[in-house]
Structure formats: C-alpha cells, structure tokens
Design a protein around this motif. Structure first.
Motif, PDB file in Angstrom:
ATOM      1  N   ALA A  86       0.826  -1.216   0.000  1.00 48.69           N
ATOM      2  CA  ALA A  86       0.000   0.000   0.000  1.00 48.69           C
ATOM      3  C   ALA A  86       0.856   1.260   0.000  1.00 48.69           C
ATOM      4  O   ALA A  86       0.339   2.360  -0.197  1.00 48.69           O
ATOM      5  CB  ALA A  86      -0.953   0.002   1.194  1.00 48.69           C
ATOM      6  N   GLY A  87       2.160   1.121   0.233  1.00 53.34           N
ATOM      7  CA  GLY A  87       3.056   2.262   0.206  1.00 53.34           C
ATOM      8  C   GLY A  87       2.862   3.240   1.352  1.00 53.34           C
ATOM      9  O   GLY A  87       3.275   4.398   1.257  1.00 53.34           O
ATOM     10  N   GLN A  88       2.288   2.786   2.457  1.00 54.94           N
ATOM     11  CA  GLN A  88       2.084   3.663   3.612  1.00 54.94           C
ATOM     12  C   GLN A  88       3.394   3.852   4.373  1.00 54.94           C
ATOM     13  O   GLN A  88       4.171   2.918   4.532  1.00 54.94           O
ATOM     14  CB  GLN A  88       1.018   3.099   4.548  1.00 54.94           C
ATOM     15  CG  GLN A  88      -0.360   3.069   3.956  1.00 54.94           C
ATOM     16  CD  GLN A  88      -1.392   2.549   4.952  1.00 54.94           C
ATOM     17  OE1 GLN A  88      -1.089   2.206   6.089  1.00 54.94           O
ATOM     18  NE2 GLN A  88      -2.632   2.486   4.503  1.00 54.94           N
ATOM     19  N   ASP A  89       3.589   5.048   4.862  1.00 58.42           N
ATOM     20  CA  ASP A  89       4.779   5.367   5.652  1.00 58.42           C
ATOM     21  C   ASP A  89       4.426   5.181   7.128  1.00 58.42           C
ATOM     22  O   ASP A  89       4.138   6.142   7.841  1.00 58.42           O
ATOM     23  CB  ASP A  89       5.242   6.797   5.374  1.00 58.42           C
ATOM     24  CG  ASP A  89       6.534   7.146   6.088  1.00 58.42           C
ATOM     25  OD1 ASP A  89       7.258   6.213   6.506  1.00 58.42           O
ATOM     26  OD2 ASP A  89       6.804   8.350   6.246  1.00 58.42           O
ATOM     27  N   VAL A  90       4.418   3.929   7.559  1.00 64.04           N
ATOM     28  CA  VAL A  90       4.089   3.604   8.947  1.00 64.04           C
ATOM     29  C   VAL A  90       5.215   2.766   9.539  1.00 64.04           C
ATOM     30  O   VAL A  90       5.823   1.944   8.860  1.00 64.04           O
ATOM     31  CB  VAL A  90       2.747   2.838   9.060  1.00 64.04           C
ATOM     32  CG1 VAL A  90       1.580   3.721   8.660  1.00 64.04           C
ATOM     33  CG2 VAL A  90       2.751   1.567   8.236  1.00 64.04           C
ATOM     34  N   ALA A  91       5.473   2.986  10.800  1.00 64.31           N
ATOM     35  CA  ALA A  91       6.510   2.231  11.503  1.00 64.31           C
ATOM     36  C   ALA A  91       5.942   0.899  11.984  1.00 64.31           C
ATOM     37  O   ALA A  91       4.732   0.760  12.173  1.00 64.31           O
ATOM     38  CB  ALA A  91       7.006   3.040  12.703  1.00 64.31           C
ATOM     39  N   PRO A  92       6.808  -0.073  12.203  1.00 65.31           N
ATOM     40  CA  PRO A  92       6.339  -1.310  12.829  1.00 65.31           C
ATOM     41  C   PRO A  92       5.723  -0.999  14.197  1.00 65.31           C
ATOM     42  O   PRO A  92       6.080  -0.004  14.829  1.00 65.31           O
ATOM     43  CB  PRO A  92       7.609  -2.149  12.983  1.00 65.31           C
ATOM     44  CG  PRO A  92       8.598  -1.546  12.047  1.00 65.31           C
ATOM     45  CD  PRO A  92       8.239  -0.094  11.935  1.00 65.31           C
ATOM     46  N   ARG A  93       4.834  -1.836  14.632  1.00 67.59           N
ATOM     47  CA  ARG A  93       4.178  -1.623  15.926  1.00 67.59           C
ATOM     48  C   ARG A  93       5.070  -2.028  17.099  1.00 67.59           C
ATOM     49  O   ARG A  93       5.009  -1.421  18.156  1.00 67.59           O
ATOM     50  CB  ARG A  93       2.870  -2.394  15.991  1.00 67.59           C
ATOM     51  CG  ARG A  93       1.788  -1.840  15.089  1.00 67.59           C
ATOM     52  CD  ARG A  93       0.560  -2.744  15.167  1.00 67.59           C
ATOM     53  NE  ARG A  93      -0.548  -2.250  14.388  1.00 67.59           N
ATOM     54  CZ  ARG A  93      -1.555  -1.540  14.893  1.00 67.59           C
ATOM     55  NH1 ARG A  93      -1.582  -1.234  16.168  1.00 67.59           N
ATOM     56  NH2 ARG A  93      -2.547  -1.149  14.112  1.00 67.59           N
ATOM     57  N   PHE A  94       5.855  -3.082  16.935  1.00 72.02           N
ATOM     58  CA  PHE A  94       6.546  -3.665  18.085  1.00 72.02           C
ATOM     59  C   PHE A  94       8.067  -3.736  17.956  1.00 72.02           C
ATOM     60  O   PHE A  94       8.741  -4.067  18.921  1.00 72.02           O
ATOM     61  CB  PHE A  94       6.003  -5.063  18.367  1.00 72.02           C
ATOM     62  CG  PHE A  94       4.526  -5.070  18.664  1.00 72.02           C
ATOM     63  CD1 PHE A  94       4.048  -4.562  19.859  1.00 72.02           C
ATOM     64  CD2 PHE A  94       3.614  -5.551  17.740  1.00 72.02           C
ATOM     65  CE1 PHE A  94       2.692  -4.552  20.144  1.00 72.02           C
ATOM     66  CE2 PHE A  94       2.256  -5.545  18.011  1.00 72.02           C
ATOM     67  CZ  PHE A  94       1.796  -5.046  19.217  1.00 72.02           C
ATOM     68  N   SER A  95       8.604  -3.494  16.807  1.00 72.38           N
ATOM     69  CA  SER A  95      10.055  -3.516  16.638  1.00 72.38           C
ATOM     70  C   SER A  95      10.492  -2.201  16.014  1.00 72.38           C
ATOM     71  O   SER A  95       9.664  -1.415  15.568  1.00 72.38           O
ATOM     72  CB  SER A  95      10.474  -4.704  15.762  1.00 72.38           C
ATOM     73  OG  SER A  95       9.854  -4.622  14.492  1.00 72.38           O
ATOM     74  N   SER A  96      11.787  -1.972  16.016  1.00 74.30           N
ATOM     75  CA  SER A  96      12.318  -0.726  15.456  1.00 74.30           C
ATOM     76  C   SER A  96      13.770  -0.957  15.066  1.00 74.30           C
ATOM     77  O   SER A  96      14.349  -2.005  15.363  1.00 74.30           O
ATOM     78  CB  SER A  96      12.233   0.400  16.494  1.00 74.30           C
ATOM     79  OG  SER A  96      13.122   0.133  17.573  1.00 74.30           O
ATOM     80  N   GLU A  97      14.386   0.045  14.434  1.00 73.01           N
ATOM     81  CA  GLU A  97      15.801  -0.073  14.092  1.00 73.01           C
ATOM     82  C   GLU A  97      16.647  -0.234  15.347  1.00 73.01           C
ATOM     83  O   GLU A  97      17.619  -0.979  15.361  1.00 73.01           O
ATOM     84  CB  GLU A  97      16.264   1.151  13.303  1.00 73.01           C
ATOM     85  CG  GLU A  97      15.815   1.136  11.857  1.00 73.01           C
ATOM     86  CD  GLU A  97      16.422   2.270  11.055  1.00 73.01           C
ATOM     87  OE1 GLU A  97      17.565   2.684  11.358  1.00 73.01           O
ATOM     88  OE2 GLU A  97      15.753   2.735  10.128  1.00 73.01           O
ATOM     89  N   LEU A  98      16.278   0.477  16.414  1.00 73.71           N
ATOM     90  CA  LEU A  98      17.037   0.389  17.667  1.00 73.71           C
ATOM     91  C   LEU A  98      16.703  -0.865  18.473  1.00 73.71           C
ATOM     92  O   LEU A  98      17.474  -1.270  19.341  1.00 73.71           O
ATOM     93  CB  LEU A  98      16.793   1.638  18.515  1.00 73.71           C
ATOM     94  CG  LEU A  98      17.284   2.945  17.910  1.00 73.71           C
ATOM     95  CD1 LEU A  98      16.910   4.125  18.817  1.00 73.71           C
ATOM     96  CD2 LEU A  98      18.794   2.894  17.692  1.00 73.71           C
ATOM     97  N   ASP A  99      15.558  -1.456  18.200  1.00 70.85           N
ATOM     98  CA  ASP A  99      15.124  -2.656  18.912  1.00 70.85           C
ATOM     99  C   ASP A  99      14.516  -3.630  17.898  1.00 70.85           C
ATOM    100  O   ASP A  99      13.311  -3.866  17.882  1.00 70.85           O
ATOM    101  CB  ASP A  99      14.092  -2.286  19.995  1.00 70.85           C
ATOM    102  CG  ASP A  99      13.793  -3.435  20.931  1.00 70.85           C
ATOM    103  OD1 ASP A  99      14.467  -4.486  20.858  1.00 70.85           O
ATOM    104  OD2 ASP A  99      12.859  -3.274  21.749  1.00 70.85           O
ATOM    105  N   PRO A 100      15.368  -4.210  17.026  1.00 70.78           N
ATOM    106  CA  PRO A 100      14.845  -5.044  15.943  1.00 70.78           C
ATOM    107  C   PRO A 100      14.114  -6.301  16.408  1.00 70.78           C
ATOM    108  O   PRO A 100      13.298  -6.840  15.671  1.00 70.78           O
ATOM    109  CB  PRO A 100      16.092  -5.394  15.124  1.00 70.78           C
ATOM    110  CG  PRO A 100      17.248  -5.144  16.014  1.00 70.78           C
ATOM    111  CD  PRO A 100      16.822  -4.101  16.994  1.00 70.78           C
TER     112      PRO A 100
END
Length: 183
Positions: A86-100
């Motif tokens: 869908a090309g949405q600019d949304v972050a993951p809900r539970f992980s991140s670059e700092l906490d993969p």
C-alpha cells in the motif's frame, strides 16, 4: 480399549475442525486467501484458552513466546501489506531499528501487552484482508528494500509460508506450556 489417535486429532476434535475448508480447485486468489486464513486461524487456536501463559518463553534457551509470535506476525502483516504493497509510511508496531527484536523481547508480563498485541494483529489482518479484496488482481506490485519489486501474489505466498513456519514454533511452545498437541 480406545483406539490410538494421531497427534493431529488431539488438539481439536476432527468433527469440530473448520480451519481447512477452503477450495482445493479453482480461482488462485480464493485459494491463497483461504490458505492464509487457515494459517491465521491456526495461530489463534494455538493461543486459545491461555492468558498469562502467552508470554512464557517455554522452549529454552529461545526467547520465543506465543505472545511474541502474535506481536511479530502483526508487524509482518503491517510490513508487507501496509508498507510494501500500500506504500504507507508507517513504523512497525513492536520492533524498530534500535530494537529489531522488540516484537519478541517486548512480549513480557504486562496486563496490557496481551490485549494490545491481539488488537494490533487483528487490525493488521483486517487491513490486509481489505487490501486483498480491493486489489484488482494478484499482479499489484510494491517495492521492498530487501526483495525489490514484489507482487501481491508473492506476498500472499510468503505470508502463508511465514505463518506455517511460526505455527510450527507455536506447536512446540503450546505443548511445553500445557501439553496440548496437534494441528
């Protein structure tokens, strides 16, 4: 004397089993959607009847838990359907670059963690289902930094693969928690 039963019949009574009722011939989209739906239902079934046990890391030394799997699969659904297709600019809900590994590592004993994870997973599944229904065909494409251009067809196949793999993990986790076995 009772007849021995296969492991597949021990978790759910075969007469009550309704997960695997999708088409075995016909339209490709219908079959892929049915396979994915069955795998999602299997995850829910593997977690059914458990509360605080969902965050137990029951197969040491692994940090996997059933709650971690729910959180992970919410992020996976979000990634492929919202971000990539869908090309949405949304972050993951539970992980991140700092906490993969935040999807797994954050699955801890917290009264809001379990309902939060299920709500997130259900929201992502609902979005994915709407996206698939509204897509003109399986050749809809999106761009993924890891794979390059991918089609909706590829994503659906990958999602079946992803759930099947993690449902195998869920089998082991659940059996270790309370002895429940089967498919």
């Amino acid at each position: 004397m009772t007849m021995p039963r296969s492991r597949a019949e021990m978790f759910v009574n075969p007469e009550q089993e309704c997960r695997f009722s999708g088409p075995s011939t016909g339209d490709e989209r219908r079959m892929l959607v049915a396979f994915l739906s069955d795998q999602r239902a299997t995850l829910e079934l593997k977690c059914a009847g458990l509360e605080t046990e969902l965050y137990q890391r029951s197969v040491e030394p692994s940090t996997l838990s059933l709650l971690g799997l729910v959180r992970h699969l919410a992020d996976v659904e979000r990634r492929w359907f919202r971000q990539v297709l869908a090309g949405q600019d949304v972050a993951p809900r539970f992980s991140s670059e700092l906490d993969p590994d935040g999807d797994f590592d954050g699955a801890v004993s917290d009264p809001v963690a379990i309902p939060e994870a299920w709500a997130a997973w259900r929201a992502e599944v609902a979005f994915a289902d709407r996206f698939v229904t509204e897509s003109l065909d399986l050749d809809v494409e999106g761009h993924d930094a890891w794979r390059g251009t991918v089609s909706l067809r590829w994503v659906l196949i990958h999602m079946v693969e992803e759930y099947a793999r993690h449902n195998g993990h869920a089998d082991l986790l659940r059996e270790r928690i309370d002895g429940a076995i089967g498919i």
